[in-house]
Design a protein around this motif. Sequence first.
Motif, PDB file in Angstrom:
ATOM      1  N   LEU A  86       0.777  -0.942  -0.106  1.00  0.00           N
ATOM      2  CA  LEU A  86      -0.195   0.010  -0.050  1.00  0.00           C
ATOM      3  C   LEU A  86       0.865   1.164   0.030  1.00  0.00           C
ATOM      4  CD1 LEU A  86      -2.442  -1.116   2.682  1.00  0.00           C
ATOM      5  CD2 LEU A  86      -2.696  -1.300   0.470  1.00  0.00           C
ATOM      6  N   THR A  87       0.614   2.030  -0.767  1.00  0.00           N
ATOM      7  CA  THR A  87       1.382   3.503  -0.713  1.00  0.00           C
ATOM      8  C   THR A  87       0.079   4.528  -1.013  1.00  0.00           C
ATOM      9  OG1 THR A  87       1.733   3.540  -3.293  1.00  0.00           O
ATOM     10  CG2 THR A  87       3.355   2.389  -1.881  1.00  0.00           C
ATOM     11  N   ALA A  88       0.564   5.903  -0.776  1.00  0.00           N
ATOM     12  CA  ALA A  88      -0.355   7.027  -1.158  1.00  0.00           C
ATOM     13  C   ALA A  88       0.755   8.012  -1.608  1.00  0.00           C
ATOM     14  CB  ALA A  88      -0.745   7.626   0.194  1.00  0.00           C
ATOM     15  N   PRO A  89       0.352   8.821  -2.605  1.00  0.00           N
ATOM     16  CA  PRO A  89       1.438   9.539  -3.289  1.00  0.00           C
ATOM     17  C   PRO A  89       1.871  10.656  -2.109  1.00  0.00           C
ATOM     18  CG  PRO A  89      -0.657   9.317  -4.521  1.00  0.00           C
ATOM     19  CD  PRO A  89      -0.974   8.835  -3.301  1.00  0.00           C
ATOM     20  N   GLY A  90       3.072  11.055  -2.022  1.00  0.00           N
ATOM     21  CA  GLY A  90       3.666  11.906  -1.174  1.00  0.00           C
ATOM     22  C   GLY A  90       3.529  11.585   0.379  1.00  0.00           C
ATOM     23  N   PRO A 344     -10.312  -5.280  -3.964  1.00  0.00           N
ATOM     24  CA  PRO A 344     -10.376  -3.675  -3.517  1.00  0.00           C
ATOM     25  C   PRO A 344     -11.075  -3.353  -2.606  1.00  0.00           C
ATOM     26  CG  PRO A 344     -11.028  -4.839  -5.850  1.00  0.00           C
ATOM     27  CD  PRO A 344     -11.090  -5.983  -5.068  1.00  0.00           C
ATOM     28  N   PRO A 345     -12.245  -4.075  -1.989  1.00  0.00           N
ATOM     29  CA  PRO A 345     -12.812  -3.367  -0.831  1.00  0.00           C
ATOM     30  C   PRO A 345     -11.829  -3.495   0.354  1.00  0.00           C
ATOM     31  CG  PRO A 345     -14.440  -4.630  -1.919  1.00  0.00           C
ATOM     32  CD  PRO A 345     -13.328  -4.977  -2.384  1.00  0.00           C
ATOM     33  N   LEU A 346     -10.880  -4.528   0.611  1.00  0.00           N
ATOM     34  CA  LEU A 346     -10.097  -4.505   1.763  1.00  0.00           C
ATOM     35  C   LEU A 346      -8.943  -3.577   1.392  1.00  0.00           C
ATOM     36  CD1 LEU A 346      -9.178  -7.573   3.954  1.00  0.00           C
ATOM     37  CD2 LEU A 346      -7.518  -6.011   3.281  1.00  0.00           C
ATOM     38  N   ARG A 347      -8.587  -3.596   0.211  1.00  0.00           N
ATOM     39  CA  ARG A 347      -7.685  -2.520   0.114  1.00  0.00           C
ATOM     40  C   ARG A 347      -7.951  -1.062   0.341  1.00  0.00           C
ATOM     41  NH1 ARG A 347      -2.752  -1.552  -2.974  1.00  0.00           N
ATOM     42  NH2 ARG A 347      -2.756  -3.828  -3.648  1.00  0.00           N
ATOM     43  N   ARG A 348      -9.046  -0.779  -0.016  1.00  0.00           N
ATOM     44  CA  ARG A 348      -9.497   0.607   0.254  1.00  0.00           C
ATOM     45  C   ARG A 348      -9.636   0.744   1.752  1.00  0.00           C
ATOM     46  NH1 ARG A 348     -12.795  -0.225  -4.492  1.00  0.00           N
ATOM     47  NH2 ARG A 348     -14.637  -1.068  -3.138  1.00  0.00           N
ATOM     48  N   MET A 349     -10.357  -0.299   2.441  1.00  0.00           N
ATOM     49  CA  MET A 349     -10.346  -0.208   3.923  1.00  0.00           C
ATOM     50  C   MET A 349      -8.938   0.020   4.377  1.00  0.00           C
ATOM     51  SD  MET A 349     -12.154  -2.365   6.672  1.00  0.00           S
ATOM     52  CE  MET A 349     -11.108  -3.644   6.527  1.00  0.00           C
ATOM     53  N   ALA A 350      -7.905  -0.594   3.983  1.00  0.00           N
ATOM     54  CA  ALA A 350      -6.705  -0.633   4.574  1.00  0.00           C
ATOM     55  C   ALA A 350      -5.821   1.018   4.074  1.00  0.00           C
ATOM     56  CB  ALA A 350      -5.828  -1.801   4.043  1.00  0.00           C
ATOM     57  N   GLU A 351      -6.194   1.388   2.993  1.00  0.00           N
ATOM     58  CA  GLU A 351      -5.610   2.726   2.698  1.00  0.00           C
ATOM     59  C   GLU A 351      -6.309   3.672   3.699  1.00  0.00           C
ATOM     60  OE1 GLU A 351      -4.765   1.577  -2.020  1.00  0.00           O
ATOM     61  OE2 GLU A 351      -6.685   2.463  -1.616  1.00  0.00           O
ATOM     62  N   GLN A 352      -7.573   3.610   3.534  1.00  0.00           N
ATOM     63  CA  GLN A 352      -8.044   4.593   4.469  1.00  0.00           C
ATOM     64  C   GLN A 352      -7.622   4.536   6.155  1.00  0.00           C
ATOM     65  OE1 GLN A 352     -10.109   7.038   3.671  1.00  0.00           O
ATOM     66  NE2 GLN A 352     -10.504   7.934   5.612  1.00  0.00           N
TER      67      GLN A 352
END
Length: 365
Positions: A86-90, A344-352
């Motif tokens: 998991l990553t997020a820009p910046g 995708p749902p678990l990835r989105r939850m983890a990213e949040q």
Amino acid sequence: MHNGNHDVIVVGAGFAGLACAHEIAKAGRRVCVIDRKRDLGGRLHTTGILVEEALANPLFTDLPAGIHHSVSSVKLYAPGLESIELTAPGYRFHTTDTPALMRWLGEQAVTAGVDMRLGCAFREAQATAHGWHLPGVGQCRYLVGADGARSRVAAYFELGRVRDLLHGVEYEYDGAGLRRPDALHCFISRRWAPGYIGWIAQTPRGVQAGLAQRLRPGAPPPDVAAFLAHVAPLVGLSIVRKPDSIRAGLIPCGGPVRPRVGRHVLLAGDAAGVVSPVTAGGIHSGLRHGAEVGRALGQALDSGIPPQASSIRAIPAWRRKRALRWAFDHLQWDWPFDLLLKSPPLRRMAEQIYFHRRGRAPSSP
């Protein structure tokens, strides 16, 4: 040090207590911080992992480069040890040489005009006409309890007590390295960490590895040694010796306590339960809440009107995270994570949870 008069005495030289003291000193008020430790870098109870927002705090201005290490991604492992990245820009996490960080923060506080009293424990307070008298320390208008999840200040003044806790244990290996030092390795497993996670990360000093689990009566402490025997080869960590240091502590996970304000007494940070119920992230929250308590006290000292709990901001509602905490406590099974890890749902939850917003999938090598 001799006894003296202070506008505010802060009990606890952690992140929240030092942030509070800085705000009061910045307002030109006399502030004293007491802590029972003689060395701010000793007997630590924190991972020292900072989120990106925490590093932007004014308290960390001019932070020496060698004290922190940037981590650009999270590798999340299911119980069966399959993983996603998991990553997020910046966005970055920052592991730290935590003993050096706490000593540096203490030095910065003294430079800012804070009267630091180490080796000085809070035991009692005697009421005065305008505040409190602490034997061996002096008098103050306001007293702040920033002394952790088992706050002596909260107990003494019969304020809100932290009841819901995680028990965390962390090993540190000086000079060790990981195959992926740019990643925060997080492990979901009911076997090793019921109610929370395990983690392994590169730090400026070496490697830190820990577990936290829901604190329950009669439950054994987290077994970090057995956990590492299971996962260390996966991250390239060679364990050939005992850890160089071990940290252990209690982490609030039930949300803010009530009441947080009494007669000329306020709670801040972990003592107030201001810690994310899901991630157990308390450093950024503690910095924000401690600073807000400091600003509120500065205004109260100017106006003569005691601060109210409702006037102190920087306490999130955490409604969704408190619901997730309940689910993690009561409905945690390993098989859904193994089955749904790459969905995708678990990835989105983890990213949040990790990034407070949607991240992005890393590009292929």
